[in-house]
Design a protein around this motif. Structure first.
Motif, PDB file in Angstrom:
ATOM      1  N   ARG A   1       0.945  -1.101  -0.145  1.00  0.00           N
ATOM      2  CA  ARG A   1      -0.234  -0.059   0.019  1.00  0.00           C
ATOM      3  C   ARG A   1       0.756   1.110   0.165  1.00  0.00           C
ATOM      4  O   ARG A   1       0.874   2.659  -0.690  1.00  0.00           O
ATOM      5  CB  ARG A   1      -0.959  -0.007   0.982  1.00  0.00           C
ATOM      6  CG  ARG A   1      -1.591   1.209   1.181  1.00  0.00           C
ATOM      7  CD  ARG A   1      -3.041   0.985   0.084  1.00  0.00           C
ATOM      8  NE  ARG A   1      -3.610   2.615   0.385  1.00  0.00           N
ATOM      9  CZ  ARG A   1      -4.509   3.089   0.026  1.00  0.00           C
ATOM     10  NH1 ARG A   1      -4.087   2.364  -1.492  1.00  0.00           N
ATOM     11  NH2 ARG A   1      -4.569   3.960  -0.309  1.00  0.00           N
ATOM     12  N   LEU A   2       2.067   1.144   1.130  1.00  0.00           N
ATOM     13  CA  LEU A   2       2.475   2.634   0.976  1.00  0.00           C
ATOM     14  C   LEU A   2       3.969   2.821  -0.719  1.00  0.00           C
ATOM     15  O   LEU A   2       3.879   3.938  -1.032  1.00  0.00           O
ATOM     16  CB  LEU A   2       4.092   2.381   1.268  1.00  0.00           C
ATOM     17  CG  LEU A   2       4.783   3.535   1.406  1.00  0.00           C
ATOM     18  CD1 LEU A   2       4.261   4.282   2.085  1.00  0.00           C
ATOM     19  CD2 LEU A   2       5.929   2.280   2.662  1.00  0.00           C
ATOM     20  N   GLU A   3       3.546   1.446  -0.897  1.00  0.00           N
ATOM     21  CA  GLU A   3       4.575   1.238  -2.402  1.00  0.00           C
ATOM     22  C   GLU A   3       3.481   2.341  -3.814  1.00  0.00           C
ATOM     23  O   GLU A   3       4.125   3.194  -4.272  1.00  0.00           O
ATOM     24  CB  GLU A   3       5.060   0.126  -2.870  1.00  0.00           C
ATOM     25  CG  GLU A   3       6.351   0.102  -2.019  1.00  0.00           C
ATOM     26  CD  GLU A   3       7.603   0.653  -1.951  1.00  0.00           C
ATOM     27  OE1 GLU A   3       7.879   1.090  -4.113  1.00  0.00           O
ATOM     28  OE2 GLU A   3       8.384   1.744  -1.606  1.00  0.00           O
ATOM     29  N   PHE A   4       2.280   2.044  -3.151  1.00  0.00           N
ATOM     30  CA  PHE A   4       1.354   2.360  -4.360  1.00  0.00           C
ATOM     31  C   PHE A   4       1.121   3.652  -4.059  1.00  0.00           C
ATOM     32  O   PHE A   4       0.930   4.676  -5.391  1.00  0.00           O
ATOM     33  CB  PHE A   4       0.168   1.313  -3.686  1.00  0.00           C
ATOM     34  CG  PHE A   4      -1.143   1.926  -5.297  1.00  0.00           C
ATOM     35  CD1 PHE A   4      -0.991   1.939  -6.520  1.00  0.00           C
ATOM     36  CD2 PHE A   4      -1.973   2.405  -3.941  1.00  0.00           C
ATOM     37  CE1 PHE A   4      -2.488   2.495  -7.001  1.00  0.00           C
ATOM     38  CE2 PHE A   4      -3.408   3.318  -4.769  1.00  0.00           C
ATOM     39  CZ  PHE A   4      -3.789   3.223  -6.415  1.00  0.00           C
ATOM     40  N   VAL A   5       1.017   4.355  -2.819  1.00  0.00           N
ATOM     41  CA  VAL A   5       0.676   5.435  -2.428  1.00  0.00           C
ATOM     42  C   VAL A   5       1.476   6.379  -3.038  1.00  0.00           C
ATOM     43  O   VAL A   5       1.930   7.290  -3.314  1.00  0.00           O
ATOM     44  CB  VAL A   5       0.141   5.441  -1.338  1.00  0.00           C
ATOM     45  CG1 VAL A   5       0.601   7.321  -0.212  1.00  0.00           C
ATOM     46  CG2 VAL A   5      -1.259   4.996  -0.759  1.00  0.00           C
ATOM     47  N   ARG A   6       3.073   5.981  -2.438  1.00  0.00           N
ATOM     48  CA  ARG A   6       4.423   6.775  -3.143  1.00  0.00           C
ATOM     49  C   ARG A   6       4.282   6.574  -4.225  1.00  0.00           C
ATOM     50  O   ARG A   6       4.172   7.903  -5.153  1.00  0.00           O
ATOM     51  CB  ARG A   6       5.890   6.046  -2.782  1.00  0.00           C
ATOM     52  CG  ARG A   6       6.000   6.193  -1.452  1.00  0.00           C
ATOM     53  CD  ARG A   6       7.066   5.731  -1.062  1.00  0.00           C
ATOM     54  NE  ARG A   6       7.835   5.917   0.268  1.00  0.00           N
ATOM     55  CZ  ARG A   6       8.581   5.367   0.746  1.00  0.00           C
ATOM     56  NH1 ARG A   6       9.263   3.914   0.227  1.00  0.00           N
ATOM     57  NH2 ARG A   6       8.745   5.279   2.516  1.00  0.00           N
ATOM     58  N   ALA A   7       3.933   5.274  -5.332  1.00  0.00           N
ATOM     59  CA  ALA A   7       3.852   5.781  -6.748  1.00  0.00           C
ATOM     60  C   ALA A   7       2.775   6.831  -7.426  1.00  0.00           C
ATOM     61  O   ALA A   7       3.314   7.091  -8.100  1.00  0.00           O
ATOM     62  CB  ALA A   7       3.165   4.374  -7.373  1.00  0.00           C
ATOM     63  N   GLU A   8       2.150   6.639  -6.863  1.00  0.00           N
ATOM     64  CA  GLU A   8       0.630   7.532  -7.158  1.00  0.00           C
ATOM     65  C   GLU A   8       0.956   8.644  -7.027  1.00  0.00           C
ATOM     66  O   GLU A   8       0.578   9.604  -7.610  1.00  0.00           O
ATOM     67  CB  GLU A   8      -0.669   7.004  -6.213  1.00  0.00           C
ATOM     68  CG  GLU A   8      -1.925   7.847  -6.546  1.00  0.00           C
ATOM     69  CD  GLU A   8      -2.417   7.286  -8.058  1.00  0.00           C
ATOM     70  OE1 GLU A   8      -2.867   8.411  -8.235  1.00  0.00           O
ATOM     71  OE2 GLU A   8      -1.893   6.366  -8.898  1.00  0.00           O
ATOM     72  N   HIS A   9       1.702   9.459  -5.299  1.00  0.00           N
ATOM     73  CA  HIS A   9       2.510  10.511  -5.646  1.00  0.00           C
ATOM     74  C   HIS A   9       2.464  10.899  -7.083  1.00  0.00           C
ATOM     75  O   HIS A   9       3.290  11.996  -6.560  1.00  0.00           O
ATOM     76  CB  HIS A   9       2.912  10.673  -3.747  1.00  0.00           C
ATOM     77  CG  HIS A   9       2.685  12.109  -4.081  1.00  0.00           C
ATOM     78  ND1 HIS A   9       4.673  12.671  -3.895  1.00  0.00           N
ATOM     79  CD2 HIS A   9       2.957  13.284  -3.323  1.00  0.00           C
ATOM     80  CE1 HIS A   9       4.312  13.484  -3.232  1.00  0.00           C
ATOM     81  NE2 HIS A   9       3.943  14.164  -2.994  1.00  0.00           N
ATOM     82  N   GLU A  10       4.375  10.247  -7.227  1.00  0.00           N
ATOM     83  CA  GLU A  10       5.225  10.351  -7.945  1.00  0.00           C
ATOM     84  C   GLU A  10       4.600  10.770  -9.300  1.00  0.00           C
ATOM     85  O   GLU A  10       4.782  11.996  -9.796  1.00  0.00           O
ATOM     86  CB  GLU A  10       6.267   9.225  -7.987  1.00  0.00           C
ATOM     87  CG  GLU A  10       7.077   9.857  -6.937  1.00  0.00           C
ATOM     88  CD  GLU A  10       8.105   8.536  -6.962  1.00  0.00           C
ATOM     89  OE1 GLU A  10       8.100   7.661  -8.077  1.00  0.00           O
ATOM     90  OE2 GLU A  10       8.715   8.158  -6.102  1.00  0.00           O
ATOM     91  N   ARG A  11       3.185   9.806  -9.371  1.00  0.00           N
ATOM     92  CA  ARG A  11       2.702  10.158 -11.139  1.00  0.00           C
ATOM     93  C   ARG A  11       2.320  11.558 -11.113  1.00  0.00           C
ATOM     94  O   ARG A  11       1.824  12.490 -11.679  1.00  0.00           O
ATOM     95  CB  ARG A  11       2.071   8.927 -10.927  1.00  0.00           C
ATOM     96  CG  ARG A  11       2.181   8.204 -11.910  1.00  0.00           C
ATOM     97  CD  ARG A  11       0.989   7.046 -12.300  1.00  0.00           C
ATOM     98  NE  ARG A  11       1.312   5.646 -11.299  1.00  0.00           N
ATOM     99  CZ  ARG A  11       1.106   5.228 -10.832  1.00  0.00           C
ATOM    100  NH1 ARG A  11      -0.328   5.619 -10.647  1.00  0.00           N
ATOM    101  NH2 ARG A  11       0.676   4.648  -9.695  1.00  0.00           N
TER     102      ARG A  11
END
Length: 143
Positions: free
Chosen positions: A65-75
């Protein structure tokens, strides 16, 4: 007086009297207690293993979930939003047209490398190149 008189009984018909031995009872109780302790320990170990597995699964889900949120934030973060942060950190944003020109003395000719004396390293490099060819970089136009 007749009652007082006992008649002898043959050995094959004699009734054996069992003697209660307290040390055997104590040994039996100790063995049963040890078996109960072993069962308790194995059930406790199973419960701890199950809890550890559940916590490990929860941790993996939280990491995903953390990796998904980080990737979403970077996008969602744009270059314009990152420019002030880069200036605050002393970093300059990359320019796509930036070209670094190195003097030719910094670069080594391919011919010079291939004509190097026959050292062990040179032989190993040649053998490696014959087994695994060099990877060719593709430009954006090649795609």
């Amino acid at each position: 007086m007749i009652r007082d008189m006992r008649r002898s009984v043959p050995s094959w018909g004699a009734v054996e009297v069992r003697v209660v031995r307290p040390e055997l009872w104590l040994l039996g109780i100790v063995v049963i207690a040890l078996l109960l302790v072993e069962v308790w320990q194995s059930s406790r170990m199973a419960a701890l293993s199950l809890a550890l597995g559940q916590h490990r699964t929860a941790l993996q889900q939280a990491d995903a979930r953390l990796e998904f949120v980080r990737a979403e934030h970077e996008r969602r973060t744009t270059r314009a939003e990152l420019a002030p942060v880069a200036d605050d950190l002393g970093l300059a944003p990359l320019d796509a047209n930036h070209v670094v020109v190195l003097p030719s003395s910094y670069l080594v000719d391919d011919d010079a490398v291939r004509s190097a004396p026959g050292t062990v390293v040179a032989w190993a490099e040649r053998a490696a190149r014959s087994i695994v060819p060099d990877a060719m970089a593709r430009g954006r136009r090649d795609r």
